[in-house]
Design a protein around this motif. Structure first.
Motif, short mmCIF file in Angstrom:
data_model
loop_
_atom_site.label_atom_id
_atom_site.label_comp_id
_atom_site.label_asym_id
_atom_site.label_seq_id
_atom_site.Cartn_x
_atom_site.Cartn_y
_atom_site.Cartn_z
N GLU A 50 0.76 -1.22 0.23
CA GLU A 50 -0.36 -0.22 0.25
C GLU A 50 0.43 1.68 -0.18
O GLU A 50 1.96 1.15 0.66
N GLY A 51 0.89 2.10 -0.89
CA GLY A 51 1.32 3.31 -0.65
C GLY A 51 2.66 3.91 -1.08
O GLY A 51 3.44 4.86 -0.76
N ASN A 52 3.01 2.72 -1.87
CA ASN A 52 4.79 2.16 -2.83
C ASN A 52 5.05 2.91 -3.95
O ASN A 52 3.53 3.25 -4.47
N GLU A 53 5.60 3.39 -4.15
CA GLU A 53 5.94 3.65 -5.95
C GLU A 53 6.42 1.78 -6.09
O GLU A 53 7.23 1.28 -5.60
N VAL A 54 5.63 1.55 -7.22
CA VAL A 54 5.63 0.19 -8.07
C VAL A 54 6.16 0.68 -9.70
O VAL A 54 5.88 1.25 -10.36
N VAL A 55 7.11 -0.60 -10.05
CA VAL A 55 8.09 -0.32 -11.22
C VAL A 55 7.11 -2.18 -12.15
O VAL A 55 7.35 -2.18 -10.84
N LEU A 56 6.57 -1.94 -12.74
CA LEU A 56 6.36 -3.00 -13.57
C LEU A 56 6.67 -3.43 -15.29
O LEU A 56 7.13 -1.68 -16.13
N THR A 57 7.45 -4.48 -14.72
CA THR A 57 8.19 -4.73 -15.91
C THR A 57 8.36 -6.21 -16.25
O THR A 57 7.81 -6.87 -15.54
N GLY A 58 9.03 -6.00 -17.63
CA GLY A 58 8.66 -7.81 -18.02
C GLY A 58 8.21 -8.41 -19.34
O GLY A 58 7.70 -7.39 -19.72
N SER A 59 8.67 -9.22 -20.19
CA SER A 59 8.02 -9.67 -21.15
C SER A 59 6.13 -10.24 -20.67
O SER A 59 6.49 -11.60 -20.07
N ALA A 60 5.82 -9.31 -20.77
CA ALA A 60 4.19 -9.80 -21.08
C ALA A 60 3.64 -8.98 -21.82
O ALA A 60 3.58 -8.36 -22.26
N PRO A 61 2.09 -9.46 -21.89
CA PRO A 61 1.10 -9.47 -23.34
C PRO A 61 0.29 -7.83 -22.10
O PRO A 61 0.50 -7.53 -21.16
N VAL A 62 0.34 -7.11 -23.73
CA VAL A 62 -0.35 -5.77 -23.25
C VAL A 62 -1.30 -5.65 -21.70
O VAL A 62 -1.60 -5.07 -21.27
N TRP A 63 -2.21 -6.46 -21.95
CA TRP A 63 -3.30 -6.91 -21.15
C TRP A 63 -3.31 -7.52 -20.27
O TRP A 63 -3.52 -6.45 -19.11
N LEU A 64 -2.05 -8.15 -19.57
CA LEU A 64 -1.89 -7.93 -18.19
C LEU A 64 -1.24 -6.50 -18.18
O LEU A 64 -1.34 -6.73 -16.59
N TYR A 65 -0.69 -5.66 -18.35
CA TYR A 65 0.25 -4.90 -17.73
C TYR A 65 -1.42 -4.17 -17.29
O TYR A 65 -1.11 -2.90 -16.62
N LEU A 66 -2.30 -3.74 -18.75
CA LEU A 66 -3.09 -2.91 -18.31
C LEU A 66 -3.95 -3.06 -17.63
O LEU A 66 -4.36 -2.81 -16.47
N ALA A 67 -4.31 -4.72 -16.94
CA ALA A 67 -5.26 -5.41 -16.01
C ALA A 67 -5.07 -5.08 -14.42
O ALA A 67 -4.86 -4.86 -14.23
N VAL A 68 -3.14 -5.36 -14.73
CA VAL A 68 -2.39 -4.88 -12.80
C VAL A 68 -2.28 -3.24 -12.33
O VAL A 68 -2.27 -2.93 -11.84
N ALA A 69 -2.37 -2.85 -13.99
CA ALA A 69 -2.28 -0.89 -13.72
C ALA A 69 -3.52 -0.45 -13.24
O ALA A 69 -3.69 -0.05 -12.69
N HIS A 70 -4.68 -1.28 -13.54
CA HIS A 70 -5.91 -0.97 -12.93
C HIS A 70 -5.93 -1.24 -11.41
O HIS A 70 -6.35 -0.43 -11.07
N ALA A 71 -5.74 -2.69 -11.58
CA ALA A 71 -6.22 -3.43 -9.71
C ALA A 71 -4.84 -1.78 -8.98
O ALA A 71 -5.31 -2.05 -7.93
N LEU A 72 -3.73 -1.58 -9.62
CA LEU A 72 -3.07 -0.87 -8.61
C LEU A 72 -2.65 0.59 -8.46
O LEU A 72 -2.43 1.12 -7.46
N HIS A 73 -4.14 0.85 -9.07
CA HIS A 73 -4.48 2.30 -9.61
C HIS A 73 -5.05 2.47 -7.82
O HIS A 73 -6.56 1.65 -7.56
N GLY A 74 -4.79 3.62 -7.15
CA GLY A 74 -5.79 3.76 -5.48
C GLY A 74 -4.93 2.35 -4.83
O GLY A 74 -5.21 3.31 -3.25
#
Length: 79
Positions: free
Chosen positions: A32-56
């Motif tokens: 909670e409340g951290n600076e988060v970096v998403l990286t790695g070889s993954a499909p765009v839909w996975l990046y988008l879903a995780v980014a949405h889940a991390l908002h807030g």
């Protein structure tokens, strides 16, 4: 700063049916409340879903790749 490598969430091919598991892993790693970096070889839909889940949940979310470098997705740090 928490670095989440989406590539280690699955083996060979990411499956949409496993999306709830991937999101749960990301939420657990992010905290909670951290600076988060998403990286790695993954499909765009996975990046988008995780980014949405991390908002807030994350204070700041960054996408990192060797091609683009760091790209800020959102930053809710008032300072």
């Amino acid at each position: 700063m928490v670095i989440i490598d989406l590539d280690i969430f699955y083996s060979n091919i990411a499956k949409l049916s496993d999306l709830p598991v991937y999101i749960q892993k990301a939420l657990e790693q992010a905290g909670e409340g951290n600076e988060v970096v998403l990286t790695g070889s993954a499909p765009v839909w996975l990046y988008l879903a995780v980014a949405h889940a991390l908002h807030g949940k994350a204070k700041k979310l960054i996408y990192r790749s060797p091609v683009t470098g760091d790209v800020v997705i959102f930053d809710h740090d008032p300072f």
